[in-house]
Design a protein around this motif. Structure first.
Motif, PDB file in Angstrom:
ATOM      1  N   GLU B 178       0.809  -1.225   0.000  1.00 27.49           N
ATOM      2  CA  GLU B 178       0.000   0.000   0.000  1.00 27.49           C
ATOM      3  C   GLU B 178       0.838   1.269   0.000  1.00 27.49           C
ATOM      4  O   GLU B 178       0.425   2.296  -0.523  1.00 27.49           O
ATOM      5  N   PHE B 179       2.022   1.196   0.599  1.00 21.92           N
ATOM      6  CA  PHE B 179       2.858   2.392   0.638  1.00 21.92           C
ATOM      7  C   PHE B 179       3.306   2.785  -0.756  1.00 21.92           C
ATOM      8  O   PHE B 179       3.364   3.968  -1.096  1.00 21.92           O
ATOM      9  N   ARG B 181       1.728   1.964  -3.515  1.00 16.67           N
ATOM     10  CA  ARG B 181       0.524   2.387  -4.233  1.00 16.67           C
ATOM     11  C   ARG B 181       0.222   3.843  -3.931  1.00 16.67           C
ATOM     12  O   ARG B 181      -0.051   4.636  -4.814  1.00 16.67           O
ATOM     13  N   ALA B 182       0.274   4.161  -2.630  1.00 22.53           N
ATOM     14  CA  ALA B 182      -0.033   5.540  -2.219  1.00 22.53           C
ATOM     15  C   ALA B 182       0.972   6.498  -2.839  1.00 22.53           C
ATOM     16  O   ALA B 182       0.610   7.572  -3.316  1.00 22.53           O
ATOM     17  N   ALA B 183       2.237   6.088  -2.864  1.00 25.04           N
ATOM     18  CA  ALA B 183       3.265   6.963  -3.439  1.00 25.04           C
ATOM     19  C   ALA B 183       3.020   7.177  -4.919  1.00 25.04           C
ATOM     20  O   ALA B 183       3.175   8.282  -5.439  1.00 25.04           O
ATOM     21  N   LYS B 184       2.610   6.112  -5.608  1.00 22.98           N
ATOM     22  CA  LYS B 184       2.328   6.265  -7.043  1.00 22.98           C
ATOM     23  C   LYS B 184       1.154   7.197  -7.243  1.00 22.98           C
ATOM     24  O   LYS B 184       1.170   8.069  -8.104  1.00 22.98           O
ATOM     25  N   ILE B 185       0.130   7.020  -6.394  1.00 23.63           N
ATOM     26  CA  ILE B 185      -1.019   7.912  -6.481  1.00 23.63           C
ATOM     27  C   ILE B 185      -0.589   9.347  -6.205  1.00 23.63           C
ATOM     28  O   ILE B 185      -1.116  10.293  -6.782  1.00 23.63           O
ATOM     29  N   ASP B 186       0.390   9.506  -5.337  1.00 26.21           N
ATOM     30  CA  ASP B 186       0.883  10.855  -5.041  1.00 26.21           C
ATOM     31  C   ASP B 186       1.781  11.382  -6.145  1.00 26.21           C
ATOM     32  O   ASP B 186       2.346  12.460  -6.031  1.00 26.21           O
ATOM     33  N   GLY B 187       1.950  10.588  -7.189  1.00 27.23           N
ATOM     34  CA  GLY B 187       2.717  11.066  -8.342  1.00 27.23           C
ATOM     35  C   GLY B 187       4.224  10.944  -8.185  1.00 27.23           C
ATOM     36  O   GLY B 187       4.985  11.589  -8.896  1.00 27.23           O
ATOM     37  N   ALA B 188       4.671  10.096  -7.255  1.00 25.76           N
ATOM     38  CA  ALA B 188       6.115  10.005  -7.013  1.00 25.76           C
ATOM     39  C   ALA B 188       6.841   9.207  -8.084  1.00 25.76           C
ATOM     40  O   ALA B 188       6.350   8.187  -8.545  1.00 25.76           O
ATOM     41  N   SER B 192      11.905   8.821  -6.086  1.00 28.29           N
ATOM     42  CA  SER B 192      11.207   9.385  -4.938  1.00 28.29           C
ATOM     43  C   SER B 192      10.605   8.295  -4.062  1.00 28.29           C
ATOM     44  O   SER B 192      10.637   8.355  -2.841  1.00 28.29           O
ATOM     45  N   ARG B 193      10.072   7.267  -4.718  1.00 23.26           N
ATOM     46  CA  ARG B 193       9.504   6.167  -3.953  1.00 23.26           C
ATOM     47  C   ARG B 193      10.596   5.474  -3.155  1.00 23.26           C
ATOM     48  O   ARG B 193      10.403   5.105  -2.006  1.00 23.26           O
ATOM     49  N   ARG B 195      13.406   6.828  -2.144  1.00 23.59           N
ATOM     50  CA  ARG B 195      13.916   7.738  -1.121  1.00 23.59           C
ATOM     51  C   ARG B 195      12.966   7.900   0.054  1.00 23.59           C
ATOM     52  O   ARG B 195      13.379   7.989   1.198  1.00 23.59           O
ATOM     53  N   TYR B 196      11.641   7.925  -0.230  1.00 28.18           N
ATOM     54  CA  TYR B 196      10.702   8.228   0.847  1.00 28.18           C
ATOM     55  C   TYR B 196       9.921   7.042   1.390  1.00 28.18           C
ATOM     56  O   TYR B 196       9.309   7.144   2.435  1.00 28.18           O
ATOM     57  N   PRO B 200      13.448   4.828   4.241  1.00 26.14           N
ATOM     58  CA  PRO B 200      13.069   4.974   5.659  1.00 26.14           C
ATOM     59  C   PRO B 200      12.633   3.661   6.288  1.00 26.14           C
ATOM     60  O   PRO B 200      12.927   3.379   7.441  1.00 26.14           O
TER      61      PRO B 200
END
Lengths: 371, 287, 367
Positions: B178-179, B181-188, B192-193, B195-196, B200
């Motif tokens: 899900e993380f 997926r959410a990042a892709k939805i956020d346009g990353a 970026s995916r 890195r963030y 972490p």
């Protein structure tokens, strides 16, 4: 007889969870320990069951000191939130397991008959040859309960057993529980954060607050005579309305001033002090929409609608204080709509704002005749 | 509540005291003496320790050791992470890839050294042949300090990167889909995916990998000993080899003991530093 | 704020030679700016349907349209939808500000604009005091707000999807979260779909709810509709706490017969009935079952109380009636509460009765 807990203190490292707590669970009762999540219900249950030892204090079963007695030697069982079953055993074997490990020699025939009896009671008789992974959540939990009941324990502890179930299942099981527990000869101790669970099934309620038992008594007693505002407010679903007010005096008349638009005539004024602040408790189901004779009428503004199946919990605001109204049908009112509501002053509970204690209550707060 | 579990620890405690605790006491004791076999030990107090820090060979070994561990970390951690990211997460190749990767970890360490020695022998080895073919004709691990150094480094990378891979892989598997997926939805973007989300969430796996690799590489002994014996000259003499030479080769156990203690404290100090730095980098919870 | 259409969606899962039909020929339209819910028991197919709408799954058959455009094969990021998951998804290496700004940064929005929008969104969700804290340490009810914030901060969000977002949230804190989600949706008028098995959450949030069972949408309508006019016994039972009572009955001479009793039916309803029908069920909601200690013209049916459940604001009474197999549930206010063993009389107002044949509702003219 029953369980007695005295001066119980339990610390985890530097964190004090229970502080000098006393509780007496009557024999053959169904006692609910009610508190919001995180208050320490599970800890209390575990110490009472013997899964953990107290930091200080004693636990007695039937007047015998069992504080240092290991769990295995006590005749108790426990049901948890997570439906714990042995995954590699069939439901039959799961239920039979306490009998198989017991010190007594129980014949295979007896095991079979007892398993069938308890499975019938819990409505899982047709599923006995299934594995836990093939069973639904409700079925798994019923198996766990069957396993707890089968050895006829002296005390049965249940730690929020309905928490992880679908709401429809919770409804069903709640009704069934009442029947099941009446048939069994055990004393039940049930921890729950849901007031409706406690109110629907228990004979006795213990309210846990701030590391101690704030009030304990028979269900009706605790419900109709909450000694503290925390108890009264929590043991209602939705929570009781608590209005902040000040006692004023004009001539010979005393009244509670909630806001400049809302004053309520005070009763039993000999117990009250002028100028002091009081919290007025009124149950959402006692707040009527519209103008009613003999009642105090005032205006509120709709802020939020919560539709709960057949009813609506209507949130509204009056001069900064929240008023919740129980509406017995699913109906949404537009936010911002002005509403006129009425409260019968004799429906009020009066609590001292500073000490949280109950000072007096209206004559209609306890019900007279049951029809 | 009396817990019978404590009784189960007695065998372990007994073994530990015999194999670790008592010897440790002995070492601390010896460190304060000059101990030569055949004659009585005589007390020298802190003299051994002072001599250690004045010995240029010690200082050279220490310098080499630090450099080595640093290079190891700089190569193995990113490489291991990269391979872990590239591995398939599900499907039939998962099992095979993990097994193949794990093979170097299973080989006894001195055998690793021997394998690499055979492969890099100037007369029979495949490696010099390959270098010649590539244009570097003068590759000689036993004569050339530079070649020896990098051969030891390469050997360690071959040997231990799989451990980093496995630690990172386990960490990556634990990140819920899900993380991403959410990042892709956020346009990353993919970077970026990484890195963030990935980085972490791998924090603890990476800390573990860094600490383990640091501590082991700082104590490295068997593989370079087999491969180069510490040579040519002192080119690949790491602290462990230096210590054993002094204590066993030089017959001065007192000195050897002192060096060991210094070594021990160095490892602890540097590990602690690394751990503290890594824990606080990048914010996030220290859960 | 877009219109979402699902046309004849069917989805079949293949697993080791076995086929499971998760979604069966579902068609649904979510109008622009509306709040909707998808409710149903575990395994009914709601999560599969949600994944088809979000773009995680491509359906075996059928199409998904957003504002008329076919997006059936597009992945989630190309549909500009936003999703709040079952557990909080936050970037714990950034503070709340960073989290909210992230979707905008990735789209190249200017720094000044980002600042404005972050404050706007944080204000709406009650996060303005926590902007510089790290959400990694937040309780789930706050982290979900951060997740939601990331979804609504983009002005081009076509729809907001919620996948059982209260799963990890403490019961005591659900109310605040529910309120904020509702308020955000209403203020921004984003087309939303909230998937859950909990009708309380669903009906509080949604203007219209779709009830799903065994892969099909059984009824889609406003909460009052689902409550008062369920289209099948499944909906009647699922919606409402407790669900609708169902009593087997037959028709004789235009009268409804159940057990030893009968009720005359209104004319327009009578016309819709076929005397040949055998499996007829009378549905009535517990709060519409009239109950009294004394017999009267309206309350004639003697019944005995076999179970009482005290639910904090009212009581649920389970009654046994001679000749009727199923127990009947009724609601009583606490001042009228009763005890087990009491003998009471039940009345059923024909206005409140719904009839079902083979599980499906028979339309009555009394609507």
């Amino acid at each position: 007889m029953g369980i007695e807990v005295s001066n119980l203190t339990k610390n985890y490292g530097s964190e004090v969870v229970l502080d000098d707590l006393d509780l007496q669970v009557p024999d053959n009762s169904f006692t609910s320990i009610v508190a919001p999540t995180g208050a320490g219900k599970t800890t209390l249950l575990r110490v009472m069951a013997g899964v953990e030892g107290p930091t200080d204090g004693k636990v007695y079963y039937d007047n015998e000191d069992v504080t240092d007695l290991s769990v295995k030697k006590r005749n108790i069982s426990m049901v948890y939130q997570q439906f714990i079953n042995y995954p590699s055993l069939t439901l039959y074997e799961n239920i039979a397991s306490p009998l198989r490990v017991s010190d007594q020699d129980i014949s295979e025939d007896e095991i079979e008959s007892r398993v069938h009896d308890v499975a019938e009671l819990l409505n899982i008789k047709d599923l006995l040859d299934h594995l836990p992974e093939e069973a639904s959540g409700g079925e798994k939990q019923r198996t766990a309960i069957a396993r707890a009941l089968i050895k006829n324990p002296r005390f049965t502890f249940l730690d929020e057993p309905l928490a992880n179930l679908d709401y429809k299942l919770r409804e069903e099981l709640r009704g069934q529980f009442q029947v099941i527990f009446k048939e069994e000869q055990s004393t039940f101790i049930y921890a729950t954060p849901a007031p409706e669970d406690a109110l629907s099934m228990s004979t006795h309620i213990a309210f846990l607050h701030d590391k101690d038992i704030l009030q304990f008594g028979e269900r009706e007693e605790v419900y109709y005579h909450p000694n503290y505002v925390e108890v009264g407010s929590y043991l209602n679903e939705p929570p009781m309305n608590i209005l902040s007010s000040e006692l004023m005096k004009e001539g010979n008349n005393h009244y509670f001033q909630v806001s400049e638009d809302l004053t309520i005539k005070a009763f039993n004024s000999e117990k009250l002090e002028t100028g002091k602040e009081y919290l007025l408790g009124v149950r959402p189901q006692e707040v009527e929409i519209g103008e009613l004779e003999g009642c105090v009428t005032f205006d509120t503004v709709v802020s939020f609608n919560e539709i709960v199946g057949s009813t609506t919990t209507l949130h509204s605001e009056h001069k900064g204080q929240e008023i919740i109204i129980f509406v017995p049908e699913p109906k949404r009112r537009p936010e911002g709509e002005k509403l006129t509501v009425s409260i019968d002053p004799q429906m009020l509970y009066v609590f001292d704002k500073r000490t949280s204690e109950l000072v007096t209550q209206g004559t209609k707060t306890t019900l007279g005749e049951k029809k | 509540m009396k817990n019978r579990a404590w009784w189960f620890l007695i065998p372990s405690l007994a073994v530990m005291s015999l194999s670790a605790f008592i010897p440790l006491m002995t070492v601390i004791n010896y460190a304060q003496y000059t101990v030569f076999p055949g004659s009585a030990p005589y007390f020298v107090g802190m003299e051994n320790f002072v001599k250690v820090f004045q010995d240029p060979v010690f200082l050279g070994s220490l310098r080499r050791q630090v450099l080595f561990s640093l290079e190891i970390l700089l190569i193995e951690i990113p490489l291991g992470l990269g391979i872990a990211l590239a591995l398939p997460k599900k499907g039939k190749w998962v099992g095979w890839s993990l097994v193949l990767l794990g093979v170097p970890l299973l080989i006894p360490w001195n055998v690793v050294g021997i394998i690499w020695r055979v492969f890099t022998r100037s007369d029979l080895g495949a490696v010099p042949e390959i270098f010649e073919w590539l244009g570097y004709a003068s590759y000689n691990a036993s004569a050339n300090p530079g070649d020896a150094w990098w051969t030891v480094v390469t050997m360690d990378v071959w040997h231990w990167t799989p451990l980093v891979v496995l630690l990172c892989y386990a960490g990556i598997q634990a990140i819920p889909e899900e993380f991403y997926r959410a990042a892709k939805i956020d346009g990353a973007s993919a970077w970026s995916r990484f890195r963030y989300v990935t980085l972490p969430k791998l924090k603890h796996a990476l800390i573990l990998a860094v600490l383990l690799r640091f501590m082991d590489s700082f104590k490295i002994y068997a593989e370079p000993f087999q491969l180069t014996g510490g040579g040519p000259g002192n080119a690949t003499t790491f602290l462990s080899i230096y210590t054993s030479r002094k204590a066993i080769g030089g017959f001065n156990m007192g000195m050897g003991a002192a060096i060991s203690i210094v070594y021990f404290f160095l490892v602890i100090l540097l590990s602690w530093l690394l751990y503290t730095i890594m824990l606080n980098v990048g914010g996030g919870s220290s859960k | 704020m877009s219109k979402i259409e699902l046309n004849n969606i069917t989805h079949v899962y293949q697993s080791g030679g076995e086929e499971t039909v998760a979604v069966r020929d579902v068609s649904l339209t979510l109008e622009e700016g509306t709040s909707n819910a998808l409710i149903g028991p575990s395994g009914c197919g709601k999560t599969t349907l949600l994944n088809i709408i979000s773009g995680l799954l491509t359906p075996t058959e059928g199409e998904v349209l957003i504002d008329g455009e076919d997006v059936t094969e597009l992945p989630p990021q190309d549909r500009d939808i936003a999703q709040v998951f079952q557990f909080p998804v936050v970037y714990d290496s950034m503070d709340v500000f960073g989290n909210l700004a992230y979707p905008l940064k990735n789209r190249g929005v200017t720094k000044g604009e980002i600042e404005d929008r972050v404050h706007e969104t944080a204000d709406l969700l009650g996060l303005e005091d926590r902007l510089h804290e790290n959400p990694g340490g937040f309780g789930p009810e706050w982290s979900q707000l951060v997740s939601l914030g990331r979804g609504i901060i983009r002005h081009d969000t076509t729809a907001l999807l919620f996948d059982e977002p209260m799963t990890d949230v403490d019961p005591g804190r659900k109310l605040t979260l529910r309120r904020r989600i509702s308020q955000a949706q209403r203020r921004l008028e984003v087309t939303s779909l909230y998937v859950t098995h909990d009708q309380h959450e669903a009906l509080t949030f949604a203007e219209k709810a779709a009830v799903m069972n065994h892969g099909e949408i059984v009824q889609y309508g406003a909460p009052e509709n689902l409550y008062n006019d369920p289209v099948s016994t499944f909906v009647g039972n699922f919606i409402g706490s407790p669900g609708m009572n169902f009593i087997d009955c037959t028709i004789e001479n235009g009268e409804l017969k159940f057990g030893n009793y009968d009720i005359s039916l209104p004319e327009d309803l009578r016309d819709k009935l076929d005397p040949g029908w055998s499996s007829l069920e009378l549905g009535i909601r517990p709060n519409n079952v009239e109950l009294d200690r004394e017999r009267s013209a309206e309350k004639q049916i003697p019944a005995k109380v076999i179970l009482t459940e005290h639910l904090g604001s009212y009581q649920i009474v389970t009654l046994e009636v001679e000749g009727i197999e199923t127990a009947i549930k009724a609601e009583r206010s606490l001042e009228n509460r009763t005890t087990e063993g009491s003998e009471m009389f039940i009345g059923l107002d024909p206005e409140n009765i719904r009839l079902f044949h083979d599980g499906d509702a028979i339309e009555n003219g009394t609507k």
